[in-house]
Design a protein around this motif. Sequence first.
Motif, PDB file in Angstrom:
ATOM      1  N   LEU A 197       0.836  -1.207   0.000  1.00 39.39           N
ATOM      2  CA  LEU A 197       0.000   0.000   0.000  1.00 39.39           C
ATOM      3  C   LEU A 197       0.869   1.254   0.000  1.00 39.39           C
ATOM      4  O   LEU A 197       0.618   2.191  -0.756  1.00 39.39           O
ATOM      5  N   ASP A 198       1.922   1.253   0.834  1.00 44.11           N
ATOM      6  CA  ASP A 198       2.808   2.425   0.912  1.00 44.11           C
ATOM      7  C   ASP A 198       3.428   2.746  -0.442  1.00 44.11           C
ATOM      8  O   ASP A 198       3.486   3.911  -0.848  1.00 44.11           O
ATOM      9  N   VAL A 199       3.881   1.703  -1.128  1.00 41.39           N
ATOM     10  CA  VAL A 199       4.486   1.914  -2.445  1.00 41.39           C
ATOM     11  C   VAL A 199       3.471   2.523  -3.406  1.00 41.39           C
ATOM     12  O   VAL A 199       3.780   3.457  -4.149  1.00 41.39           O
ATOM     13  N   LEU A 200       2.243   2.005  -3.379  1.00 42.88           N
ATOM     14  CA  LEU A 200       1.221   2.531  -4.284  1.00 42.88           C
ATOM     15  C   LEU A 200       0.909   3.996  -3.964  1.00 42.88           C
ATOM     16  O   LEU A 200       0.727   4.819  -4.860  1.00 42.88           O
ATOM     17  N   LEU A 201       0.870   4.330  -2.673  1.00 41.77           N
ATOM     18  CA  LEU A 201       0.605   5.714  -2.278  1.00 41.77           C
ATOM     19  C   LEU A 201       1.760   6.635  -2.680  1.00 41.77           C
ATOM     20  O   LEU A 201       1.543   7.779  -3.067  1.00 41.77           O
ATOM     21  N   ASP A 202       2.974   6.106  -2.597  1.00 44.78           N
ATOM     22  CA  ASP A 202       4.145   6.916  -2.933  1.00 44.78           C
ATOM     23  C   ASP A 202       4.320   7.130  -4.432  1.00 44.78           C
ATOM     24  O   ASP A 202       5.147   7.925  -4.854  1.00 44.78           O
ATOM     25  N   HIS A 203       3.586   6.365  -5.238  1.00 49.46           N
ATOM     26  CA  HIS A 203       3.736   6.481  -6.701  1.00 49.46           C
ATOM     27  C   HIS A 203       2.380   6.698  -7.337  1.00 49.46           C
ATOM     28  O   HIS A 203       1.987   6.005  -8.273  1.00 49.46           O
ATOM     29  N   GLU A 204       1.703   7.702  -6.827  1.00 48.37           N
ATOM     30  CA  GLU A 204       0.298   7.866  -7.140  1.00 48.37           C
ATOM     31  C   GLU A 204      -0.028   8.022  -8.622  1.00 48.37           C
ATOM     32  O   GLU A 204      -0.905   7.364  -9.140  1.00 48.37           O
ATOM     33  N   GLY A 205       0.702   8.888  -9.313  1.00 46.63           N
ATOM     34  CA  GLY A 205       0.341   9.142 -10.710  1.00 46.63           C
ATOM     35  C   GLY A 205       0.755   8.036 -11.672  1.00 46.63           C
ATOM     36  O   GLY A 205       0.373   8.041 -12.831  1.00 46.63           O
ATOM     37  N   GLN A 206       1.538   7.067 -11.173  1.00 43.49           N
ATOM     38  CA  GLN A 206       2.132   6.079 -12.068  1.00 43.49           C
ATOM     39  C   GLN A 206       1.274   4.841 -12.255  1.00 43.49           C
ATOM     40  O   GLN A 206       0.332   4.610 -11.509  1.00 43.49           O
ATOM     41  N   HIS A 207       1.645   4.064 -13.244  1.00 44.65           N
ATOM     42  CA  HIS A 207       0.938   2.818 -13.536  1.00 44.65           C
ATOM     43  C   HIS A 207       1.945   1.678 -13.427  1.00 44.65           C
ATOM     44  O   HIS A 207       2.503   1.239 -14.432  1.00 44.65           O
ATOM     45  N   LEU A 208       2.170   1.230 -12.226  1.00 37.34           N
ATOM     46  CA  LEU A 208       3.230   0.262 -11.979  1.00 37.34           C
ATOM     47  C   LEU A 208       2.787  -1.167 -12.269  1.00 37.34           C
ATOM     48  O   LEU A 208       1.656  -1.552 -11.984  1.00 37.34           O
ATOM     49  N   SER A 209       3.712  -1.942 -12.813  1.00 37.68           N
ATOM     50  CA  SER A 209       3.444  -3.365 -13.007  1.00 37.68           C
ATOM     51  C   SER A 209       3.716  -4.110 -11.703  1.00 37.68           C
ATOM     52  O   SER A 209       4.362  -3.586 -10.794  1.00 37.68           O
ATOM     53  N   THR A 210       3.238  -5.327 -11.617  1.00 39.14           N
ATOM     54  CA  THR A 210       3.438  -6.128 -10.412  1.00 39.14           C
ATOM     55  C   THR A 210       4.928  -6.264 -10.094  1.00 39.14           C
ATOM     56  O   THR A 210       5.352  -6.103  -8.952  1.00 39.14           O
TER      57      THR A 210
END
Lengths: 150, 150
Positions: free
Chosen positions: A27-40
Amino acid sequence: MQDNNINFREQLKERGYKLTSQRQAVLDVLLDHEGQHLSTEEIYELVKRKNPDIGLATVYRTLLLMDSMELVYKLDFDDGLSRYEINKHTEDHRHHHLICTQCGCVAEVEEDLLESLEEQILRKNKFVVKDHRVKFYGLCEKCFNKLKQL
Amino acid sequence: MQDNNINFREQLKERGYKLTSQRQAVLDVLLDHEGQHLSTEEIYELVKRKNPDIGLATVYRTLLLMDSMELVYKLDFDDGLSRYEINKHTEDHRHHHLICTQCGCVAEVEEDLLESLEEQILRKNKFVVKDHRVKFYGLCEKCFNKLKQL
DNA sequence: CCTAGTATGACTATATATTTCATTTCATTC
DNA sequence: GAATGAAATGAAATATATAGTCATACTAGG
């Protein structure tokens, strides 16, 4: 930030799930990279920086869980892998994506403007729309200008 | 039908490709199942009825080729496999899909109505839209009525 | 009919994603 | 605060879709 943690724990509890350090880390990683579209895989690499012992399977499982809880959006930009973005719940409707077929960059459109279409679909097709996904393919400004010069 | 074959041969020739019985057979199956959204595996099974010696790899290659030639639309309904539909070129804009999250059925909307959004995207985002994909998720009439009764 | 180049099929390889299972961790009760 | 049962984890194995390799076969054009 603390709010997010408390909410997350509550939302997990409602469904009989537990808050673990691994889930928190994802969750922290997703919050820290809000505008991005990260792969698994990218999320896995980022989580490992602070949490080196996490397993890839756990990241997959956590993202699956978060998707079912609608905490994240699962995206597909036709590059063969799933990408994720945190769902902020701030907008009523989600945004659309602009995918450049030349350079592959992905931009966002905040406007929605599908309400009238959805009403029409309800009337004509008797289909109750709950959600939608819209992808526009074309040329971003840079690529368009490059091609114009040739 | 004969028209389609001649066109197909011509279109292949333009790009330096050859017309083979396998490619013809795949095209025939797609033409015979126009309204459907067949997966590669399903197409393979259908082609094998008249052409039992065809290999799965050839079906994959043929669909890849047809996609690059814009003879087919490649679709993704989030079930983990690619689906294909013949592109009739009769409409200027493609149709949208209504995916029922309850029973998984897929219906189509012929109306497009995205022109004004695309104009707006050009003005505000300076992104030149060439194509789009729109999926609506929700409940089909049957499933909606079933849920209402409970 | 011959030939050059392309396509094919069987097999193998790759890559993403999921499952298994023994072990660990969490959250709740005493 | 320790004990307990359920759920979560990591490593490895597995599933599954798709792509690549290569020797052979076929197509289209002269």
